[in-house]
Design an enzyme around this catalytic site. Structure first.
Site, short mmCIF file in Angstrom:
data_model
loop_
_atom_site.label_atom_id
_atom_site.label_comp_id
_atom_site.label_asym_id
_atom_site.label_seq_id
_atom_site.Cartn_x
_atom_site.Cartn_y
_atom_site.Cartn_z
N GLN A 119 -9.36 -42.76 31.60
CA GLN A 119 -10.44 -42.19 30.79
C GLN A 119 -11.80 -42.46 31.42
O GLN A 119 -12.69 -41.62 31.40
CB GLN A 119 -10.37 -42.76 29.37
CG GLN A 119 -9.07 -42.40 28.67
CD GLN A 119 -9.17 -42.45 27.17
OE1 GLN A 119 -10.18 -42.05 26.58
NE2 GLN A 119 -8.13 -42.92 26.51
N SER B 243 -4.77 -46.47 30.69
CA SER B 243 -5.51 -45.45 29.95
C SER B 243 -7.02 -45.67 30.13
O SER B 243 -7.78 -44.70 30.30
CB SER B 243 -5.12 -45.48 28.47
OG SER B 243 -5.77 -44.45 27.78
N GLN B 244 -7.43 -46.94 30.10
CA GLN B 244 -8.85 -47.25 30.29
C GLN B 244 -9.33 -46.70 31.65
O GLN B 244 -10.38 -46.06 31.74
CB GLN B 244 -9.04 -48.78 30.24
CG GLN B 244 -10.45 -49.26 30.53
CD GLN B 244 -11.43 -48.97 29.38
OE1 GLN B 244 -11.06 -49.11 28.22
NE2 GLN B 244 -12.64 -48.56 29.70
N ARG B 245 -8.53 -46.95 32.68
CA ARG B 245 -8.91 -46.50 34.03
C ARG B 245 -8.97 -44.97 34.10
O ARG B 245 -9.89 -44.39 34.66
CB ARG B 245 -7.90 -47.05 35.05
CG ARG B 245 -8.41 -47.04 36.46
CD ARG B 245 -7.54 -47.80 37.47
NE ARG B 245 -6.64 -48.78 36.92
CZ ARG B 245 -5.30 -48.69 36.94
NH1 ARG B 245 -4.72 -47.63 37.46
NH2 ARG B 245 -4.55 -49.64 36.44
N HIS C 128 0.26 -42.11 22.43
CA HIS C 128 -0.98 -41.97 23.21
C HIS C 128 -2.21 -42.12 22.33
O HIS C 128 -2.26 -41.54 21.24
CB HIS C 128 -1.02 -40.61 23.92
CG HIS C 128 -0.07 -40.50 25.06
ND1 HIS C 128 1.29 -40.44 24.90
CD2 HIS C 128 -0.28 -40.47 26.40
CE1 HIS C 128 1.87 -40.36 26.08
NE2 HIS C 128 0.95 -40.39 27.01
N PRO C 129 -3.21 -42.83 22.83
CA PRO C 129 -4.47 -42.89 22.09
C PRO C 129 -5.25 -41.59 22.29
O PRO C 129 -5.02 -40.87 23.26
CB PRO C 129 -5.21 -44.05 22.77
CG PRO C 129 -4.72 -44.01 24.18
CD PRO C 129 -3.28 -43.55 24.11
N1 GUN Z 1 -4.40 -38.94 29.63
C1 GUN Z 1 -4.34 -40.00 30.43
N2 GUN Z 1 -4.26 -41.10 29.73
C2 GUN Z 1 -4.28 -40.71 28.44
C3 GUN Z 1 -4.24 -41.41 27.23
O1 GUN Z 1 -4.14 -42.64 27.20
N3 GUN Z 1 -4.32 -40.67 26.09
C4 GUN Z 1 -4.40 -39.33 26.09
N4 GUN Z 1 -4.50 -38.69 24.93
N5 GUN Z 1 -4.41 -38.63 27.21
C5 GUN Z 1 -4.36 -39.36 28.36
#
Ligand code: GUN
Length: 173
Positions: free
Chosen positions: A88, A84-86, A67-68
């Site tokens: 965040q 993840s972009q969506r 996970h980033p």
């Molecule tokens: N929660 C939802 N998506 C992510 C993600 O890509 N990274 C982390 N750290 N938490 C998340």
């Protein structure tokens, strides 16, 4: 999408569609495909959960490390996965002020130094004020408890992503 459609997918299609249900872990979808046919959509979700639960601790920590950071470097660089972009962006993490971004960067770094994996939170169920608050709270949890919490968040993220892909209300999953 109904369960008959899911069960009819060949390996390549299944991994293409479900490969990022768990962030950057297409191996999980690859393994879950072998368990078909699924009795219903909940059963499909349970197979993702069961794979995560059955991993040794090193594998579970490996999932977290894929996970980033939230509002981290990858967001700045534009290299996040679409999901993840969506997530965040939905939590408001793409429009933080410089001071909020710095505060999160510091907390993320402290968390990583303490636990050895990044802070994972189902961003779609949170917002820009709650993320640093939750990070600061979890920073002080015992390691074993924190690993359990973080994997619980991975499952929440997976459930929401699955519901999106299947085109159903997450409450039905
Ligand atoms: N929660 C939802 N998506 C992510 C993600 O890509 N990274 C982390 N750290 N938490 C998340």
């Amino acid at each position: 999408m109904d369960i008959e459609k899911v069960n009819s997918m060949d390996f390549g299609e299944f991994v293409d569609v479900f490969g990022n249900v768990v962030e950057r872990c297409p191996l999980i979808a690859a393994a879950v495909w072998s368990q078909r046919p699924f009795s219903d959509l909940q059963d499909l979700k349970q197979h993702f959960y069961a794979f995560i639960d059955a991993l040794p601790q090193s594998g579970q920590e490996g999932i977290l490390r894929c996970h980033p950071d939230l509002a981290g470097r990858e967001l700045q660089l534009g290299t996040l996965t679409a999901e993840s972009q969506r997530e965040q962006s939905g939590a408001g993490l793409t429009s933080l002020g410089a001071d909020e971004r710095l505060r999160l960067a510091e907390l993320n770094a402290q968390y990583r130094a303490r636990f050895g994996f990044p802070f994972v939170l189902a961003a779609r169920l949170s917002d820009r004020a709650a993320v640093p608050r939750e990070l600061a709270r979890r920073l002080h949890c015992p390691r074993a408890q924190e690993l359990r919490t973080a994997l619980g968040e991975v499952k929440k993220i997976a459930r929401l992503r699955l519901a999106d892909l299947l085109g159903i209300d997450p409450a039905r999953l």
